[in-house]
Every structure is written in C-alpha cells, then in structure tokens.
Design a protein around this motif. Structure first.
Motif, short mmCIF file in Angstrom:
data_model
loop_
_atom_site.label_atom_id
_atom_site.label_comp_id
_atom_site.label_asym_id
_atom_site.label_seq_id
_atom_site.Cartn_x
_atom_site.Cartn_y
_atom_site.Cartn_z
N TYR A 15 0.85 -1.19 0.00
CA TYR A 15 0.00 0.00 0.00
C TYR A 15 0.89 1.23 0.00
CZ TYR A 15 0.70 0.60 5.10
OH TYR A 15 1.24 0.79 6.35
N GLU A 16 0.32 2.35 -0.43
CA GLU A 16 1.10 3.57 -0.57
C GLU A 16 1.28 4.28 0.77
OE1 GLU A 16 0.15 5.26 -4.98
OE2 GLU A 16 -1.49 5.35 -3.53
N ALA A 17 2.47 4.83 0.97
CA ALA A 17 2.72 5.63 2.16
C ALA A 17 1.81 6.85 2.14
CB ALA A 17 4.18 6.06 2.21
N GLY A 18 1.33 7.25 3.29
CA GLY A 18 0.41 8.38 3.34
C GLY A 18 0.19 8.87 4.75
N PRO A 19 -0.94 9.50 5.00
CA PRO A 19 -1.19 10.13 6.31
C PRO A 19 -1.51 9.15 7.42
CG PRO A 19 -3.11 10.36 4.90
CD PRO A 19 -2.03 9.76 4.05
N PHE A 20 -1.61 7.85 7.11
CA PHE A 20 -2.02 6.88 8.13
C PHE A 20 -0.85 6.12 8.75
CE2 PHE A 20 -5.37 7.21 4.87
CZ PHE A 20 -6.30 7.90 5.63
N GLY A 21 0.37 6.54 8.42
CA GLY A 21 1.53 5.97 9.09
C GLY A 21 1.80 4.52 8.74
N TYR A 22 2.38 3.81 9.70
CA TYR A 22 2.84 2.45 9.46
C TYR A 22 2.15 1.42 10.35
CZ TYR A 22 6.50 5.20 7.24
OH TYR A 22 7.18 6.11 6.46
N SER A 23 1.07 1.80 10.99
CA SER A 23 0.40 0.85 11.90
C SER A 23 -0.14 -0.35 11.14
CB SER A 23 -0.72 1.55 12.67
OG SER A 23 -1.67 2.11 11.78
N LEU A 24 -0.71 -0.12 9.96
CA LEU A 24 -1.22 -1.25 9.16
C LEU A 24 -0.09 -2.18 8.77
CD1 LEU A 24 -3.41 -2.77 7.65
CD2 LEU A 24 -3.10 -1.18 5.72
N HIS A 25 1.04 -1.62 8.40
CA HIS A 25 2.20 -2.45 8.04
C HIS A 25 2.60 -3.35 9.20
CE1 HIS A 25 6.18 -3.55 6.47
NE2 HIS A 25 6.63 -3.26 7.68
N ARG A 26 2.64 -2.78 10.39
CA ARG A 26 3.06 -3.57 11.55
C ARG A 26 2.04 -4.66 11.87
NH1 ARG A 26 4.67 1.96 13.42
NH2 ARG A 26 6.93 2.06 13.09
N LYS A 27 0.76 -4.37 11.70
CA LYS A 27 -0.27 -5.39 11.94
C LYS A 27 -0.17 -6.53 10.93
CE LYS A 27 -3.57 -2.12 13.96
NZ LYS A 27 -4.84 -1.37 13.75
N LEU A 28 0.05 -6.17 9.66
CA LEU A 28 0.18 -7.20 8.63
C LEU A 28 1.43 -8.05 8.85
CD1 LEU A 28 -0.83 -5.11 5.48
CD2 LEU A 28 -2.17 -6.91 6.58
N SER A 29 2.53 -7.40 9.20
CA SER A 29 3.77 -8.13 9.45
C SER A 29 3.61 -9.10 10.61
CB SER A 29 4.92 -7.16 9.73
OG SER A 29 5.15 -6.33 8.61
N ALA A 30 2.88 -8.69 11.65
CA ALA A 30 2.66 -9.55 12.82
C ALA A 30 1.86 -10.79 12.45
CB ALA A 30 1.94 -8.77 13.92
N MET A 31 1.06 -10.71 11.38
CA MET A 31 0.27 -11.86 10.93
C MET A 31 1.03 -12.74 9.94
SD MET A 31 -3.68 -10.55 10.58
CE MET A 31 -3.35 -9.14 9.55
N GLY A 32 2.28 -12.39 9.66
CA GLY A 32 3.07 -13.19 8.74
C GLY A 32 2.95 -12.76 7.29
N VAL A 33 2.42 -11.57 7.05
CA VAL A 33 2.29 -11.06 5.68
C VAL A 33 3.55 -10.28 5.32
CG1 VAL A 33 0.93 -9.61 4.13
CG2 VAL A 33 -0.20 -10.87 5.97
N ASN A 34 4.06 -10.52 4.11
CA ASN A 34 5.22 -9.77 3.63
C ASN A 34 4.70 -8.50 2.96
OD1 ASN A 34 7.82 -9.05 2.86
ND2 ASN A 34 7.69 -10.20 0.94
N ASN A 35 4.62 -7.43 3.73
CA ASN A 35 4.01 -6.19 3.24
C ASN A 35 5.08 -5.19 2.83
OD1 ASN A 35 1.55 -4.38 3.00
ND2 ASN A 35 2.88 -3.17 4.32
N TYR A 36 4.75 -4.41 1.80
CA TYR A 36 5.62 -3.33 1.34
C TYR A 36 4.85 -2.02 1.43
CZ TYR A 36 8.28 -7.15 -0.83
OH TYR A 36 8.99 -8.30 -1.05
N VAL A 37 5.47 -1.02 2.05
CA VAL A 37 4.94 0.34 2.00
C VAL A 37 5.67 1.01 0.85
CG1 VAL A 37 4.60 2.50 3.21
CG2 VAL A 37 4.55 0.35 4.47
#
Length: 362
Positions: free
Chosen positions: A70-92
């Motif tokens: 997902y694109e970097a924006g005004p919502f920070g990196y909380s979604l990235h950290r949640k996805l990573s905790a679930m084992g998802v390889n996420n890219y901002v």
C-alpha cells in the motif's frame, strides 16, 4: 465469511502458493485487489479495517506466501506492523500516479488493481515496479514526529506573524519583522492606534503561544544527546532534525543512494547525443532537503574550511555572482555535504579530514 479466494478461478482442492494484495488505504475503508498465483487480478473488494484484518488472517492460512503493498500516506505504518505480525510480507511504497496512459480516470479500485500488478512484477524481479519506503522503528518514528511537530509550530508562528505584517500594511503602518516580540510590541503600543492594537493583539498572543511551544520541544530535543559532536555553525536543533529524518545512516549503501534521498540531484533529459540537466528533481525527503540547505548557509559563515565550501568559495565571493547563482552553488554544496556527513556518521572518514571544524553541543 466468504472464502477469500472464491472469486478467482482456482482449484478449491489445491491451496494457492502465492497471493498478492494491492491495498488502497483510507481512514474508514480499505479497497483491496487480490491476485492468486499467475491468475488475473480479481475484482476489487471494499472492507472496513476490522473486517479486512480478519479476512487477511484467514487468507494467510490458505496459501504458502502472502504479499501485500500500500502507498505511504497520512495513516503511518500501523497497518504495516499489523500485517507483518500476521506473517504477511508487506511493502509500503512511494505514492504513484497510476494513470500512466493519461485517461484522467482515477478510482480506488483502479489504484488497488495497479498496485496488485506492480507487486506481482516486483516479486518476479522487476525492482522498478515501485519504490519501497523504509519503515522506521517505533522509537525512530516517535523521535521524528517530535521534530516534525516543531516544524508545524514554526509555520504556525510565521503565519500569525505575517498576518500581523499584512494588517499593518493595510492600515499604512509598516511593522518590523519581529513585531510581536516583547521589546517591539512595547514600542508599538505607544505608536499605533487603539483599533490596530486591538486587531494585532490576538495575533501577537498566537505568536507567543507557538514560540513557547517551540522552546518546549527544542528543550526536549536538546536533552537526548547533550554531548553530540556537530560541525561548528550547526545548532543542536538542526543537527537533531537531520538525524531524525535520516533515522539510520547505515541504511544507505553508497553515495548515490544518499544523494537521491535528498532530492538535490539535477533533473535530466537525455536522448541520443543530446543531454540536458536542469534544476533539482526534488525526488526525495523535502524536509531533509531544506535542512541541508539551511546547514550549508551556516557552514559558509562558520566553517569556511570545509572542502566543499573551499571549492566554491571564489565563485560565492565573486562580484559577478547573482542571488540565483549563489543559491545554485549552495544546493551543490548541500548535496556534497549530505554525502560527506553520511561518510562521517558511518565512520568512513573523519570530520577533520574534510576540513570540518567540530564542537560539542551544550
């Protein structure tokens, strides 16, 4: 809940190996496009954030690998950290104008669709599909947010001060630049009409309010590294701002990467035997870019022995040098200073070998 992969043409008896998700993030909804293995991207889904996370959790157990972006924006990196905790390889990723063909049609579904395709290309080895944004640690993010808050206070103070200057010009009573400061204000009270003072008083109170907030933030910043070594002429606040925007100097592997990150590299239009280099591309961290330019103006005055300044000193002092040409020179020095300071901070060279006179912050 509906099977997450039911909308794609796959064998239900065989688990997909790789699933890719393109996510267009908003405050109250996420628009997601799923791509399973080598199949075409499915139709976009719109979900609430809570439902999306439950869906991803279920999806993670139905494949070998789950990737998302997902694109970097005004919502920070909380979604990235949640996805990573679930084992998802996420890219901002860096925001992109996905309307590459100039159709002038932009929708959340189209953006998510293009992100899913770009993610597929990236995983196949095309590292130019998008630019991955480095996700700072929570500690780095907190420190950086403090300095960015300070920049907000600076802008708000300047906005109120300029409104006061404008008010003075409107009534043909030009004010000094620091009109809201105690000494200047004490003189103005005796000179200005009561009506103008009545108009200026709320603006003065606003300037003083943000000025006090600035001092409080700067006091917090100064306490973190009281014995830091910094170039003569660079204040502790400016030093800390640069450090916090960079987060980690070791993230850069070469001088090209740090130069590109500053956005101070010249733009270029080259074809066949023709080559044209224009103004800086501004493709990078704009906050850092402004800090580096500010640093160079200070170094020119207080650190003239610095090799990059010595190289350009004769042109800076030339009687033929215009304001515009001096600015271009300062930009060139700022780009070099970013590289040199990276070398100093990563232990490749010493500041003294570059002609930088250092001091210990108070």
């Amino acid at each position: 809940m509906q099977n997450p992969t039911s909308s794609t043409n796959i064998n239900k008896n065989t688990l997909p190996r790789v699933i890719k998700l393109g996510i267009d993030v908003h405050a109250s909804t996420y628009v997601v496009v799923i791509k399973v293995d080598s199949s075409a991207p499915a139709r976009a889904k719109k979900m609430k954030p809570e439902k999306f996370l439950r869906w991803v959790h279920e999806l993670r157990g139905q494949c070998e690998e789950l990737h998302s972006c997902y694109e970097a924006g005004p919502f920070g990196y909380s979604l990235h950290r949640k996805l990573s905790a679930m084992g998802v390889n996420n890219y901002v990723i860096r925001p992109i104008n996905w309307d590459t063909h100039g159709q002038k049609v932009k929708t959340d579904a189209r953006d998510a669709y293009q992100m899913a395709l770009a993610l597929d290309g990236y995983l196949r080895g095309n590292d130019r599909s998008f630019t991955v944004v480095r996700v700072p640690s929570e500690a780095e993010e907190h420190k950086r947010s403090l300095t960015r808050l300070r920049q907000t206070f600076v802008k708000e103070r300047a906005r109120s001060a300029k409104r006061g200057l404008s008010m003075g010009l409107y009534y043909e009573r030009p004010l000094p630049s620091g009109w809201w400061k105690p000494l200047n204000w004490a003189k103005l009270i005796e000179e200005l009409d009561e009506f103008i003072i009545l108009l200026l008083e709320p603006l003065r109170a606003s300037c003083q309010h943000f000025d006090q907030l600035l001092k409080d933030v700067e006091a917090q910043m100064a306490q973190l590294e009281p014995q830091a070594q910094l170039p003569k002429g660079m204040g502790m606040v400016l030093y800390e701002q640069i450090e916090r925007e960079i987060c980690d100097w070791n993230r850069f592997e070469n001088r090209t990467q740090i130069s590109s990150y500053t956005g101070l590299c010249p733009s270029e239009d080259t074809s066949a035997n023709r080559r044209f280099q224009g103004s800086i591309n501004k493709h990078g961290n704009r906050r850092l870019r402004h800090m580096l330019v500010e640093s160079v103006w200070l170094l020119i005055r207080w650190n003239p022995g610095y090799v990059a300044i010595a190289k350009w000193q004769s042109r800076l002092d030339s009687a033929k040098a215009t304001k515009a040409s001096r600015k271009k020179i300062v930009v060139a020095i700022a780009r070099q200073f970013a590289v040199d300071w990276w070398r100093v901070r990563t232990g490749q060279v010493t500041a003294e070998s570059l002609g930088l006179a250092m001091k210990i912050a108070n």
